[in-house]
Design a protein around this motif. Structure first.
Motif, PDB file in Angstrom:
ATOM      1  N   TYR A  81      -1.730   0.448   8.751  1.00 15.51           N
ATOM      2  CA  TYR A  81      -1.217   0.330   7.780  1.00 15.51           C
ATOM      3  C   TYR A  81       0.361  -0.412   7.758  1.00 15.51           C
TER       4      TYR A  81
ATOM      5  N   ARG B 184       5.081  -0.218   0.805  1.00 17.23           N
ATOM      6  CA  ARG B 184       3.863  -0.414   0.127  1.00 17.23           C
ATOM      7  C   ARG B 184       3.291  -0.751   1.474  1.00 17.23           C
ATOM      8  N   PHE B 185       2.190   0.418   2.231  1.00 15.72           N
ATOM      9  CA  PHE B 185       1.706   0.139   2.966  1.00 15.72           C
ATOM     10  C   PHE B 185      -0.248  -0.604   2.372  1.00 15.72           C
TER      11      PHE B 185
ATOM     12  N   GLN C  63      -3.431   8.332  10.603  1.00 16.36           N
ATOM     13  CA  GLN C  63      -3.685   6.599  10.280  1.00 16.36           C
ATOM     14  C   GLN C  63      -2.794   5.666  11.261  1.00 16.36           C
TER      15      GLN C  63
ATOM     16  N   LEU D 108      -3.578  -1.986   3.615  1.00 15.94           N
ATOM     17  CA  LEU D 108      -4.582  -2.044   4.975  1.00 15.94           C
ATOM     18  C   LEU D 108      -5.158  -3.368   5.467  1.00 15.94           C
TER      19      LEU D 108
END
Lengths: 420, 257
Positions: free
Chosen positions: B144, B135-136, B169, B138
């Motif tokens: 991330y 689970r990234f 990203q 930010l």
């Protein structure tokens, strides 16, 4: 994007979309190009599971739950007194991209109630997909619902941006549909299916000649039927299913045990149990037909219209066809190995490979992972320990049930539980 | 004959160098152990094997010529399991592979072939789960960030997947237990070691480190997760089988509100 308003809408429109079964995100061929976001090649990934055990792989929402139809089985039906909401195109795009970036989802499953008209609704679904692909350079998975009655032109555009298209036929028989969804016509479901099927074929042909031909619904199309709402039997359901697989090249047919959501006298009452075991048996039958080389008619026919609830359909078939057994695992072909109860396709391939090195015995089979509890009565191997007793089907069934703990035992048991 | 103990540096090349040593000296009774987890036998001798990339490559090429590609990656997967005693199994497997003319990796009735296949399967399963359960979040620096604690050393196996998927990203996936991570800077993936502040809570998001909108999307995801459940079909046993509890602490949808 205003967080609070989106939050409110998301709750409503996710809740209304959850009865759609499909959450598959595999089978597409959309590779990440030009350093974009996402990649939909190969296997799909389930990023989470709900507490009811279903996979969460896509952001599954309705664009709106406003609907001009009044289908008895549907939460979104016109006459139902519920909160209504509608997403803006950009809101859906933002949610999808931000969930995807955090690795929550594989992509988007976008369905909708029908507001104003079929085309008006379909146009917006297409607009979401188009924006994701063209403006966000998004290569994740997109599953769009075909709105019955939408024009061919819109269906064609949908297929250019979506990985999969589906239209739910909802009720397995025409009579059932007439009863529960009097405004809907079966032809309206079929029409977009035919269009999509033909376009898929055409694009594939063109691709052979012109390499740059865009992909059209690369993960194919699927449909769904509600089970246990309109009184049809398993034979009718699987016949319908078989017809759709064969006629429209569907990738999947989903079966959804009816969850009572309304006090309509035509439907099972609120509080009655969801037919989960039956649903499970239908999926097993579907699998036998798609991966195990069975004809539907071998499992369900005029004489045998209901699937057994106490044994799985492959075991049921074997018990009715004892003359085909025992099968010798060291010599039988793939087709016959796949018909042995307790042998999945993975075990079949392992056996085919392993037996090239040596003859297999019970010990080998057990270690490889064969469910001998069921399989032992239907096979012989390199051993003289096979029970050559002439057991009747009833006897075999009894022995197997005695030694197994079905997760559905509770539902099955018709014995009184005095001291429970 | 006396038992011999070989010690290697814990890397795959190190292990392959040890295998080279075994074949070179035609050792029969031998154990290969990772120096970081080594248990010293009282009277046995320990030989430290120097990691030699050239020798490792020779062994690896040899293995690849003897097994199918499926077989050689199974072997690598099993190595990454870091299970105690896996080196002995691998060595046995490799010896068996070299003794045969045809690839043996489908010989499921052979004990070490089966065992390696099973271990590789568990590692593969966790690799797949990490692709799912990362689970990234930010950060304020526009990166991330995700932290994981897998049972097996799967970072090398998931690198390609994330690089291909999140090409636009910046991201970090950090293995807390093994104290290293992968960092993608929009060009390439590098191995990184990080120091975390004492007050850094791996399971929570703190506005000292993370972007403001991060909380909003986590909240939306939690709401979505709740709304998509059908209560009348509740089946926790199935739920837990799919999402084992040991993964819960870093899953945003499983955090208390």
């Amino acid at each position: 994007m205003s967080f609070q308003r989106t939050q409110e809408k998301l709750k409503i429109l996710a809740d209304a979309a959850k009865y759609d079964v499909s959450c598959s995100s595999s089978g597409s061929k959309r590779a990440n190009t030009n350093k974009g976001l996402g990649d939909a090649t190969g296997m799909g990934i389930c990023h989470s599971y709900t507490e009811d055990g279903r996979c969460v792989s896509l952001l599954k929402i309705l664009l709106t739950n406003h609907c001009i139809f009044d289908c008895a089985y549907c939460v979104t039906r016109k006459s139902n007194d519920i909160k209504r909401a509608a997403f803006k195109v950009q809101e859906v795009v933002d949610l999808t991209i931000n969930f995807y970036r955090r690795n929550y989802i594989e992509g988007l499953f976008l369905s909708s109630g029908i507001f104003k008209s079929a085309d008006f609704t379909m146009e917006r679904l297409v607009a979401v997909a188009k924006k994701l692909r063209l403006e966000e350079n998004f290569n994740g998975y997109i599953h769009l619902k075909s709105i019955p009655g939408a024009s061919d032109e819109l269906m064609r555009e949908a297929g250019l941006y979506a990985d999969r298209l589906s239209v739910n036929i909802e009720i397995p028989t025409e009579a059932g549909l007439k009863k529960l969804a009097p405004d809907k016509k079966r032809e309206d479901f079929i029409k977009p299916m035919v269009k999509v099927k033909n376009e898929i074929i055409q694009y594939k042909e063109e691709k052979k000649i012109i390499k740059s031909t865009p992909k059209f619904a690369p993960a194919g199309q699927s449909t769904q039927m509600i089970i246990g709402a309109s009184g049809e039997n398993d034979f009718q359901i699987m016949q319908t299913s078989n017809f759709f697989y064969k006629t429209y090249n569907l990738k999947r047919v989903y079966y959804s045990g009816y969850v009572p959501i309304s006090y309509d006298h035509r439907l099972p009452q609120i509080g009655s149990a969801v037919p989960m075991l039956r649903e499970n048996r239908l999926y097993q039958t579907d699998w036998l037909m798609r991966f195990y080389g069975f004809e539907v008619s071998e499992i369900l026919n005029e004489q045998h219209q209901h699937l057994d609830l106490d044994v799985d359909p492959k075991l049921g078939w074997a018990l009715r066809n004892l003359h085909e057994f025992p099968v010798d695992v060291n010599t039988a072909d793939k087709h016959m190995l796949a018909r042995i109860p307790g042998l999945g396709m993975k075990s079949v391939y392992k056996i085919l490979n392993a037996r090239r090195f040596r003859k297999l015995n019970w010990e080998h089979l057990k270690k490889i992972g064969v469910a001998l509890n069921r399989a032992q009565y239907f096979m012989v191997c390199e051993s003289n320990q096979f029970e050559k007793r002439d057991l009747t089907s009833e006897k075999i069934k009894g022995l197997i049930l005695q030694n197994s703990k079905s997760k559905y035992q509770k539902t099955l048991s018709n014995q009184l539980n005095l001291f429970g | 004959m006396k038992d011999q103990n070989l010690m290697y540096d814990g890397t795959f090349d190190g292990f392959l160098s040890a295998v080279f040593y075994v074949f070179e000296h035609q050792l029969k009774a031998v154990t290969i152990q990772n120096e970081f987890v080594m248990q010293q036998g009282l009277f046995s001798e320990v030989e430290k094997v120097i990691t030699d990339e050239a020798k490792a490559t020779r062994v690896w090429k040899g293995i690849k010529s003897k097994l199918s590609s499926h077989g050689s990656y199974q072997l690598y997967y099993a190595f990454l399991s870091e299970q105690s005693g896996v080196e002995a199994l691998l060595l046995d497997y490799i010896k068996y592979a070299f003794s045969k003319g045809t690839p043996v990796d489908k010989d499921y009735a052979h004990p070490s072939v089966l065992k390696i296949a099973q271990i590789a399967k568990s590692v593969g399963r966790e690799k797949h789960r990490m692709e799912a359960f990362v689970r990234f979040r930010l950060t304020k620096d526009d990166v991330y960030f995700a932290n994981i604690e897998p049972d097996f050393n799967v970072l090398p196996l998931i690198e390609k997947h994330f690089k291909r998927r999140y090409a636009d990203q910046k991201w970090v996936i950090y293995d807390i237990n093994r104290a290293y991570g992968l960092f993608y800077d929009l060009e390439k993936v590098e191995i990184v070691h990080m120091d975390f502040p004492a007050n850094f809570d791996f399971s929570k998001t703190d506005d000292e480190f993370f972007a403001i909108q991060e909380f909003e999307f986590q909240k939306l995801w939690q709401d979505y997760f709740k709304a998509t459940n059908i209560a009348s079909r509740k089946n926790m046993k199935l739920h837990i089988r799919h999402v084992p509890k040991r993964y819960w602490k870093y899953l945003s949808e499983k955090q208390p509100n």
